[in-house]
Design a protein around this motif. Structure first.
Motif, mmCIF file in Angstrom:
data_model
loop_
_atom_site.group_PDB
_atom_site.id
_atom_site.type_symbol
_atom_site.label_atom_id
_atom_site.label_comp_id
_atom_site.label_asym_id
_atom_site.label_seq_id
_atom_site.Cartn_x
_atom_site.Cartn_y
_atom_site.Cartn_z
ATOM 1 N N PRO A 92 0.776 1.203 4.149
ATOM 2 C CA PRO A 92 1.630 0.020 4.335
ATOM 3 C C PRO A 92 1.903 -0.236 5.824
ATOM 4 O O PRO A 92 1.986 -1.388 6.260
ATOM 5 C CB PRO A 92 2.930 0.393 3.605
ATOM 6 C CG PRO A 92 2.578 1.499 2.679
ATOM 7 C CD PRO A 92 1.417 2.216 3.291
ATOM 8 N N ILE A 119 -2.169 -1.035 -2.700
ATOM 9 C CA ILE A 119 -0.834 -1.438 -2.230
ATOM 10 C C ILE A 119 -0.631 -2.940 -2.395
ATOM 11 O O ILE A 119 -1.366 -3.741 -1.813
ATOM 12 C CB ILE A 119 -0.660 -1.093 -0.730
ATOM 13 C CG1 ILE A 119 -1.032 0.369 -0.465
ATOM 14 C CG2 ILE A 119 0.759 -1.393 -0.270
ATOM 15 C CD1 ILE A 119 -1.130 0.711 1.014
ATOM 16 N N SER A 122 3.399 -7.447 -1.404
ATOM 17 C CA SER A 122 4.849 -7.514 -1.152
ATOM 18 C C SER A 122 5.341 -6.341 -0.309
ATOM 19 O O SER A 122 6.392 -6.411 0.307
ATOM 20 C CB SER A 122 5.628 -7.572 -2.470
ATOM 21 O OG SER A 122 5.338 -6.455 -3.261
ATOM 22 N N LYS A 123 4.568 -5.248 -0.265
ATOM 23 C CA LYS A 123 4.971 -4.082 0.524
ATOM 24 C C LYS A 123 4.797 -4.295 2.026
ATOM 25 O O LYS A 123 5.288 -3.497 2.817
ATOM 26 C CB LYS A 123 4.141 -2.846 0.111
ATOM 27 C CG LYS A 123 4.336 -2.396 -1.314
ATOM 28 C CD LYS A 123 5.699 -1.776 -1.540
ATOM 29 C CE LYS A 123 5.865 -1.307 -2.990
ATOM 30 N NZ LYS A 123 7.282 -1.272 -3.408
ATOM 31 N N PHE A 124 4.066 -5.339 2.421
ATOM 32 C CA PHE A 124 3.861 -5.506 3.871
ATOM 33 C C PHE A 124 3.889 -6.965 4.336
ATOM 34 O O PHE A 124 3.530 -7.257 5.470
ATOM 35 C CB PHE A 124 2.584 -4.797 4.349
ATOM 36 C CG PHE A 124 1.317 -5.215 3.634
ATOM 37 C CD1 PHE A 124 0.566 -6.284 4.101
ATOM 38 C CD2 PHE A 124 0.874 -4.536 2.502
ATOM 39 C CE1 PHE A 124 -0.599 -6.662 3.454
ATOM 40 C CE2 PHE A 124 -0.290 -4.908 1.849
ATOM 41 C CZ PHE A 124 -1.033 -5.977 2.323
ATOM 42 N N GLU A 126 6.708 -9.208 3.149
ATOM 43 C CA GLU A 126 8.000 -9.805 2.784
ATOM 44 C C GLU A 126 8.686 -10.541 3.932
ATOM 45 O O GLU A 126 9.212 -11.636 3.750
ATOM 46 C CB GLU A 126 8.934 -8.717 2.228
ATOM 47 C CG GLU A 126 10.247 -9.290 1.713
ATOM 48 C CD GLU A 126 11.117 -8.235 1.022
ATOM 49 O OE1 GLU A 126 10.734 -7.035 1.022
ATOM 50 O OE2 GLU A 126 12.171 -8.612 0.495
ATOM 51 N N TYR A 184 1.114 -1.283 -8.636
ATOM 52 C CA TYR A 184 0.450 -0.329 -7.755
ATOM 53 C C TYR A 184 -0.909 0.078 -8.335
ATOM 54 O O TYR A 184 -0.991 0.518 -9.472
ATOM 55 C CB TYR A 184 1.359 0.891 -7.568
ATOM 56 C CG TYR A 184 0.814 1.964 -6.654
ATOM 57 C CD1 TYR A 184 0.465 1.666 -5.339
ATOM 58 C CD2 TYR A 184 0.644 3.273 -7.099
ATOM 59 C CE1 TYR A 184 -0.038 2.647 -4.501
ATOM 60 C CE2 TYR A 184 0.146 4.265 -6.267
ATOM 61 C CZ TYR A 184 -0.198 3.940 -4.964
ATOM 62 O OH TYR A 184 -0.702 4.915 -4.138
#
Lengths: 307, 307
Positions: A92, A119, A122-124, A126, A184
């Motif tokens: 991430p 991944i 939304s994990k990187f 937002e 995931y």
């Protein structure tokens, strides 16, 4: 002006994209933070193109190769790009750093794809201003012969972004699937992981040798799955189809599911056994050659159009 | 005297064996407790033989068909048999009843195989006098084109019984694997269940449509697995092979394994979605025809000998 893709990260995945897009007539700018890698990536891509041409899967490798442009900086890569695809390390932190820079520098109407394989976006993405233009576009290896590609929007990805990527992937001769929820591992790796973890478990428990587990796929399950998937396989395994199959066997699938060793760490012993088996079959220095063999087998599968 | 197999149970699995053994020149006695079924099974077997001949996979369907003999009783089936294979319903009670009768009636030097696909032989042979001659010989569907066959001895199965079955399966052109420990579901079904349960989970959770999950195999994972299995697939997915792959990704496989929905009951909604997808693709009355299509695809795979 021709279409131009900027590849940010030019390892195995970046080179796969370079084949796909140059084959489709796009200009391809290859960038990598590792000095010298972009130039090497162009050579690797040319070798794959030549292999495709040699097997009749491409008219002219040279014509494709003329679209390849190694560049020295990210700024140079994105200059004039009509689509940007990131292919850096699967963490991430790495993804976030690259997307922050891309979102700052790339004009707002250009879509930013990520080759992340597990991944979710939304994990990187937002906190990016342009988060609605960010999306996962996850290819297989090698994408020019294994055409499935996963399109995974984040909750804030614009519908137009998603649609653009579905259309684009179809245009460059891939087979897109669309995920309706982030999860995931997406679909492909979750399915792969479910099977591979159990394979490692069976080897670790001494139930079967790595060679015999490998045969179970290539002489058994994998033959059918190469042209019809698990659902149609079950559909053809009961006289009146899937509903009958589900009624008869659904319960036993659940019971068996409870027994599977899927959440275990791979044991060192299992890793060693698999490694010995593989090295006996193909020594490390022949691995690249074995990759060419794989590509030839895939071309044969691709040339069978009886659907 | 020619070799002769007695098939006890002549449904889909029994017919598969009839093709395999008649193709190898064995006489095949077909028995079924359902009146009239043995005769119908001979007709079904002839249809499969004709399809193989039409595609050049068999010299003479007629010559094979002459080996097929529908019989009216178990006693008649085992008369003169040099090998006996049971293919009745997949419950320990049914298997036990048949094996008790077989062990009483079949001469002691004849080996008794079972087509059980999940239940180990120890669940229904423990108290038989001739338990050392009993063993699981689990085929795929259809066995004459998907050659993997699982040999699963019980703890008390004689080594000579196991060796006989490994050799016999090789002789009739199948690809045997040998399990060193009994485990519910053996290898093939445990791997299949791991993947299928997750596929049903993803559909049930609304992550992807049944059509897209199906594509994930037939345009993605299944292509590679049809000729190299999961281990070699990973071996080719890291520049220095499997050990590097295990080091890099083993941990993430474990984490993903924890998230999989493998022990869940299949949801009614997921079953309905998959069923609608399948019936849109192939109506029920075209299912048998689709089975012929599957066999043609498998023949194409089988005719590629570049290993």
């Amino acid at each position: 002006m021709p279409n131009r893709i900027a590849l940010i990260g030019s390892g195995l995945i970046g080179c796969g994209w370079a084949v796909v897009f140059s084959r489709a007539g796009w200009d391809v700018a290859l960038h990598d933070i590792k000095p010298g890698r972009a130039k090497q990536a162009v050579e690797d891509t040319k070798a794959s193109l030549a292999n495709l041409e040699a097997c009749g899967f491409l008219e002219s490798a040279d014509a494709c190769a003329q679209h390849l442009l190694p560049v020295g900086s990210l700024d140079e890569a994105i200059e004039g790009a009509t689509f940007v695809q990131e292919n850096v390390l699967e963490t991430p932190e790495e993804k976030l750093a690259v997307f922050q820079e891309l979102d700052r520098k790339v004009p707002g109407d250009i879509i930013l794809g990520s080759s992340a394989s597990t991944i979710p976006a939304s994990k990187f993405t937002e906190h990016l201003d342009g988060r609605e233009r960010c999306i996962i576009v996850h290819p297989c290896t090698p994408p020019y012969l294994v055409p499935l590609v996963e399109i995974v929007p984040a909750p804030w990805t614009a519908a137009a972004t998603t649609q653009y990527c579905v259309d684009l992937m179809t245009d460059v001769n891939l087979v897109p699937i669309l995920l309706h929820k982030e999860m995931y591992g997406f679909v492909l790796n979750r399915l792969q992981v479910a099977l591979v973890n159990e394979a490692m478990h069976l080897v670790g428990q001494g139930v079967a040798s790595p060679a015999d587990v490998e045969k179970t796929l290539k002489n058994g399950l994998g033959l059918r799955w190469s042209f019809m998937g698990p659902f149609q396989t079950m559909d053809l395994a009961a006289p009146t189809g899937f509903k009958e199959y589900a009624t008869k066997f659904g319960h036993s699938y659940r019971n068996m599911g409870k027994e599977l060793g899927v959440a275990e760490e791979w044991s060192t012993d299992a890793i060693d056994q698999v490694d010995r088996f593989l090295r006996d079959e193909v020594p490390l220095d022949k691995l690249a050659e074995r990759g060419q063999w794989r590509d030839r087998k895939l071309m044969k599968l691709a040339s069978d159009t009886d659907n």
